[in-house]
Design a protein around this motif. Structure first.
Motif, PDB file in Angstrom:
ATOM      1  N   SER A  79       0.809  -1.220   0.000  1.00 44.73           N
ATOM      2  CA  SER A  79       0.000   0.000   0.000  1.00 44.73           C
ATOM      3  C   SER A  79       0.841   1.268   0.000  1.00 44.73           C
ATOM      4  O   SER A  79       0.314   2.367  -0.153  1.00 44.73           O
ATOM      5  CB  SER A  79      -0.909   0.010   1.228  1.00 44.73           C
ATOM      6  N   GLY A  80       2.155   1.119   0.203  1.00 42.85           N
ATOM      7  CA  GLY A  80       3.035   2.284   0.284  1.00 42.85           C
ATOM      8  C   GLY A  80       3.316   2.707   1.714  1.00 42.85           C
ATOM      9  O   GLY A  80       4.185   3.554   1.954  1.00 42.85           O
ATOM     10  N   GLU A  81       2.584   2.120   2.669  1.00 43.03           N
ATOM     11  CA  GLU A  81       2.798   2.455   4.086  1.00 43.03           C
ATOM     12  C   GLU A  81       4.143   1.908   4.544  1.00 43.03           C
ATOM     13  O   GLU A  81       4.529   0.788   4.204  1.00 43.03           O
ATOM     14  CB  GLU A  81       1.674   1.856   4.928  1.00 43.03           C
ATOM     15  N   ARG A  82       4.845   2.687   5.333  1.00 39.11           N
ATOM     16  CA  ARG A  82       6.143   2.244   5.841  1.00 39.11           C
ATOM     17  C   ARG A  82       5.989   1.638   7.231  1.00 39.11           C
ATOM     18  O   ARG A  82       5.158   2.099   8.018  1.00 39.11           O
ATOM     19  CB  ARG A  82       7.121   3.412   5.880  1.00 39.11           C
ATOM     20  N   ILE A  83       6.800   0.614   7.510  1.00 40.61           N
ATOM     21  CA  ILE A  83       6.753  -0.037   8.812  1.00 40.61           C
ATOM     22  C   ILE A  83       8.175  -0.218   9.340  1.00 40.61           C
ATOM     23  O   ILE A  83       9.127  -0.383   8.578  1.00 40.61           O
ATOM     24  CB  ILE A  83       6.044  -1.414   8.740  1.00 40.61           C
ATOM     25  N   ASP A  84       8.285  -0.188  10.657  1.00 36.85           N
ATOM     26  CA  ASP A  84       9.568  -0.448  11.313  1.00 36.85           C
ATOM     27  C   ASP A  84       9.717  -1.950  11.500  1.00 36.85           C
ATOM     28  O   ASP A  84       8.799  -2.624  12.003  1.00 36.85           O
ATOM     29  CB  ASP A  84       9.620   0.257  12.666  1.00 36.85           C
ATOM     30  N   VAL A  85      10.864  -2.496  11.091  1.00 37.88           N
ATOM     31  CA  VAL A  85      11.108  -3.932  11.235  1.00 37.88           C
ATOM     32  C   VAL A  85      12.476  -4.168  11.859  1.00 37.88           C
ATOM     33  O   VAL A  85      13.369  -3.318  11.783  1.00 37.88           O
ATOM     34  CB  VAL A  85      11.037  -4.675   9.874  1.00 37.88           C
ATOM     35  N   ASP A 143       5.021  -1.226  16.940  1.00 36.10           N
ATOM     36  CA  ASP A 143       4.480  -0.957  18.275  1.00 36.10           C
ATOM     37  C   ASP A 143       5.595  -0.632  19.250  1.00 36.10           C
ATOM     38  O   ASP A 143       5.474   0.276  20.077  1.00 36.10           O
ATOM     39  CB  ASP A 143       3.675  -2.158  18.775  1.00 36.10           C
ATOM     40  N   ARG A 144       6.698  -1.389  19.151  1.00 39.41           N
ATOM     41  CA  ARG A 144       7.827  -1.132  20.049  1.00 39.41           C
ATOM     42  C   ARG A 144       8.423   0.246  19.801  1.00 39.41           C
ATOM     43  O   ARG A 144       8.748   0.979  20.730  1.00 39.41           O
ATOM     44  CB  ARG A 144       8.907  -2.202  19.841  1.00 39.41           C
ATOM     45  N   LYS A 145       8.546   0.603  18.516  1.00 40.64           N
ATOM     46  CA  LYS A 145       9.100   1.917  18.176  1.00 40.64           C
ATOM     47  C   LYS A 145       8.195   3.036  18.685  1.00 40.64           C
ATOM     48  O   LYS A 145       8.680   4.050  19.203  1.00 40.64           O
ATOM     49  CB  LYS A 145       9.273   2.032  16.657  1.00 40.64           C
ATOM     50  N   ARG A 146       6.857   2.827  18.534  1.00 38.31           N
ATOM     51  CA  ARG A 146       5.934   3.842  19.036  1.00 38.31           C
ATOM     52  C   ARG A 146       6.056   3.972  20.545  1.00 38.31           C
ATOM     53  O   ARG A 146       6.045   5.080  21.084  1.00 38.31           O
ATOM     54  CB  ARG A 146       4.501   3.479  18.640  1.00 38.31           C
ATOM     55  N   THR A 189      10.285   8.177  25.222  1.00 42.90           N
ATOM     56  CA  THR A 189      11.257   9.272  25.069  1.00 42.90           C
ATOM     57  C   THR A 189      10.578  10.625  25.229  1.00 42.90           C
ATOM     58  O   THR A 189      11.101  11.525  25.900  1.00 42.90           O
ATOM     59  CB  THR A 189      11.925   9.184  23.683  1.00 42.90           C
ATOM     60  N   LYS A 190       9.390  10.745  24.609  1.00 39.99           N
ATOM     61  CA  LYS A 190       8.651  12.008  24.708  1.00 39.99           C
ATOM     62  C   LYS A 190       8.261  12.286  26.150  1.00 39.99           C
ATOM     63  O   LYS A 190       8.355  13.427  26.630  1.00 39.99           O
ATOM     64  CB  LYS A 190       7.409  11.949  23.820  1.00 39.99           C
ATOM     65  N   LEU A 191       7.831  11.218  26.856  1.00 42.32           N
ATOM     66  CA  LEU A 191       7.444  11.380  28.261  1.00 42.32           C
ATOM     67  C   LEU A 191       8.632  11.800  29.104  1.00 42.32           C
ATOM     68  O   LEU A 191       8.522  12.694  29.964  1.00 42.32           O
ATOM     69  CB  LEU A 191       6.854  10.061  28.782  1.00 42.32           C
ATOM     70  N   LEU A 192       9.780  11.156  28.856  1.00 47.05           N
ATOM     71  CA  LEU A 192      10.987  11.522  29.602  1.00 47.05           C
ATOM     72  C   LEU A 192      11.379  12.965  29.328  1.00 47.05           C
ATOM     73  O   LEU A 192      11.792  13.699  30.240  1.00 47.05           O
ATOM     74  CB  LEU A 192      12.135  10.575  29.226  1.00 47.05           C
TER      75      LEU A 192
END
Length: 677
Positions: free
Chosen positions: A246-252, A278-281, A287-290
């Motif tokens: 679909s063109g969507e990118r995913i972290d692997v 999910d892990r990357k998110r 990180t954002k919370l920290l």
């Protein structure tokens, strides 16, 4: 024919004649090579049979074993001496005897059975799989007199096939995408998880290049991986990005291993890909919370430092005029002074007392704003006269420094609703700030102009300017550009904080701009133009008495989970002519808006389940692409500067802290009605 253990003697039936075609031996070998004697020919055949890796056995039509080579001994466990003369059933499991009868029947008809896979039995009773080729043995007359069997042990092959099948099942049922490719990058296998992860079916992917799922900018990364695989290296848990159909990118996360052939040569690569989106998110959120926690800690530490600095400055600013007052008063009391010195003493006392009164008033004003007790004497007024009054008050200070104040005041800027004394205080603070930071013989400019639905008061100077790192915090309490003991200017640094709070109470905004140190500063106050109402100089209370309610027919949606607060605010607004509908939750508020378009939203921030931020976010999302925006006022018990910044950043037009004075609330709502939102 006679037999010895592990040996095969030449049978008399194989004696050569010149009248018939050369016969086949018991192993099905056509004997065409001339030998000096029949014995030599028989020895040659026996050597071939005995050296075979396959079991070669012959039997009569009655099933009696007549020959048994060395491979048969190894495969079945019976020696030739033990096997020859016994029934062939010694190697056939009982449940396979019917199968043997069928084979014999076909042999008697002269048929040959090739590569028949079945099960046989060793001497110790263990079973194993074999591939049989069975041929008829004929005499010189062409009559079938027996059968020869060539048996090959295929257990290893079948077990290998089973292992491959099991491995294929594991690969196909794996949750991770498992893909193999050639060294040229051509996909050779593609499991179900790969189809689920990338969207391409195996039929679509196999035969395509692996770049099918690699973003263009990541192709060099693939070349590097292949180079390492060609060296025999494995790459474990390599985090990267791939692209779906679909063109969507995913972290692997990739694990890449070399694929080798039977000789150990690298012929391709296998890849195991795990979706780690999910892990990357989660990592990004952590990180954002920290960062948020760290920023909050830094802000708290900075606030504490600012408070400490403020208290030090406050002590200094209070003690300095007090020293002059106390000193001159004691001298007047105890020493004989001439008339000139006495006048100097009285002037100094009055001047320093006035300065101290101003400091105390500023502190009290800040306290009133923080606690929500600031009262406004609201009326329709002419800003031009308010500005001129402030100019008259600061003119002596400007003249003392030789500063020229230039004014451009538009008489048609229009009336505003507000408190004349507090707006005069706003202009006075901005002018005094400009005079303080502008060197002798400098210039200060004041402009009043109307722009669409609001008016602007602009105060600019040619003074010291503002450092870029200070500019975002210029209106904060307890903030000063220079709070050191060597600072060239006095004061508590509350003036601009008061300006911002007072402008907020009037439904306006204030901003500051500077091109840097030495390049002056500009302050712009925006105030909404008053809605049509009574003549200037009439207060809101007076207008209500005259029957001209300031919020007549204004539709206000009021949202608060506190029943008492909701009731109180409703009375405040309805007494000023507003039509009010209430909601105790975000969901209820959205339901009201579906059927009742409000003119203004007044919402609490902290509510159970979904808060005021979520309410406004959902309202703004529905408005996206439209021409109108619902003006929104945050009415909350959170009154810190950072709370105000957060509500305004979230999209609220105004932020008022509880407890709220009725006239301030009415003024704020009235101003919002006249705003574009």
């Amino acid at each position: 024919m006679t037999h010895t253990a592990g040996r095969l003697d030449a049978p008399s039936s194989l004696s050569r004649t010149h009248d018939v075609a050369p016969p086949e031996d018991s192993a099905g070998v056509m004997l065409t090579t001339p030998f000096p004697s029949e014995e030599d020919r028989a020895a040659w055949v026996a050597a071939i049979v005995d050296s075979s890796d396959d079991a070669i056995v012959s039997k009569t039509l009655d099933g009696l074993i007549t020959s048994w080579n060395r491979a048969a001994e190894r495969i079945f466990g019976w020696t030739a001496a033990e096997a020859v003369g016994r029934s062939i059933t010694i190697v056939i499991p009982p449940d396979r005897l019917a199968e043997e009868e069928d084979i014999l029947a076909r042999i008697k008809q002269g048929e040959k059975i090739e590569h028949f896979e079945t099960t046989r039995m060793r001497k110790d009773g263990t079973r194993f799989e074999i591939s049989l080729t069975v041929s008829p043995i004929k005499n010189a007359k062409g009559e079938v007199i027996g059968a020869s069997k060539i048996a090959r042990d295929i257990s290893a092959r079948l077990h290998g096939d089973e292992a491959i099948a099991r491995l294929a099942a594991i690969v196909n049922s794996a949750d991770d995408a498992i893909v193999s490719k050639t060294l040229d990058g051509v996909i050779t296998s593609w499991n179900r998880a790969a189809q689920a992860m990338f969207g391409w079916t195996a039929a679509e992917a196999v035969g395509q290049r692996i770049t099918l799922i690699i973003p263009r900018e990541r192709w060099p990364e693939q070349d590097e991986v292949l180079a390492r695989v060609c060296k025999g290296e494995s790459i474990d848990h390599f985090d990267t990005v791939r692209v779906r159909k679909s063109g969507e990118r995913i972290d692997v996360s990739l694990t890449v291993s070399p694929v080798k052939d039977a000789r150990g040569r690298i012929i391709g690569a296998s890849k195991i890909a795990r979706d780690v989106s999910d892990r990357k998110r989660a990592e990004a959120e952590r990180t954002k919370l920290l960062q948020t926690v760290q920023q909050a800690r830094e802000e708290a530490e900075e606030l504490n430092r600012s408070k400490d600095q403020f208290l030090a400055v406050l002590s200094h600013e209070l003690r300095t005029p007090l020293n002059a007052i106390f000193g001159w008063a004691r001298m007047l009391q105890s020493a004989a002074m001439d008339e000139a010195t006495s006048r100097r003493a009285i002037d100094a006392i009055l001047r320093n007392a006035t300065a101290q009164v101003q400091l105390v008033e500023d502190l009290l004003d800040v306290s009133r704003i923080i606690t929500g007790k600031m009262r406004l004497d609201v009326q329709w007024l002419d800003l031009k006269s308010v500005i001129e009054s402030a100019l008259d008050a600061v003119q002596p200070a400007a003249s003392a420094k030789g500063l020229k104040i230039e004014t451009v005041l538009d008489p048609n800027a229009g009336p505003v609703v507000g408190a004349a004394d507090r707006l005069r205080q706003v202009v006075w603070n901005l002018l005094m700030n400009a005079i303080k930071f502008t060197p002798r013989d400098g210039r200060v400019q004041v402009h009043l102009r109307k722009l669409k639905s609001h008016v602007e008061i602009v105060v600019s100077d040619s003074g010291e300017g503002i450092q870029p790192e200070i500019l975002p915090f210029i209106f904060d309490r307890f903030r000063q550009g220079d709070s050191t003991t060597t600072r060239p200017h006095g004061g508590l640094g509350l003036g601009l904080a008061l300006v911002r709070h007072l402008v907020d109470l009037h439904g306006g905004r204030v901003r500051a701009a500077s091109e840097g140190p030495g390049r002056g500063a500009t302050f712009v106050v925006e105030l909404p133009v008053a809605i049509l109402g009574p003549e200037a100089g009439t207060t809101l209370e007076t207008s209500a008495a005259m029957g001209a309610l300031p919020l007549q027919n204004v539709r206000v949606l009021l949202v608060d989970d506190d029943a008492d607060g909701l009731d109180l605010t409703t009375v405040m607004l309805t007494n000023s002519g507003a039509q009010v509908k209430t909601a105790v939750s975000v969901a209820a508020a959205l339901d009201v808006l579906e059927s009742w378009p409000a003119d203004v939203l007044v919402s609490d921030i902290e509510m159970p389940g979904e808060d005021g931020y979520e309410l406004l976010r959902r309202i703004r999302a529905k408005e996206r692409g439209g021409r109108t925006r619902l003006p929104a006022l945050a009415l909350t018990a959170y009154g810190r500067p950072e709370d105000r910044r957060r509500t305004l950043a979230a999209g609220y037009n105004l932020h008022l802290a509880k407890p709220i004075d009725p006239s301030e609330l009415v003024l704020a709502v009235a101003n919002l009605v006249g705003r574009t939102g």
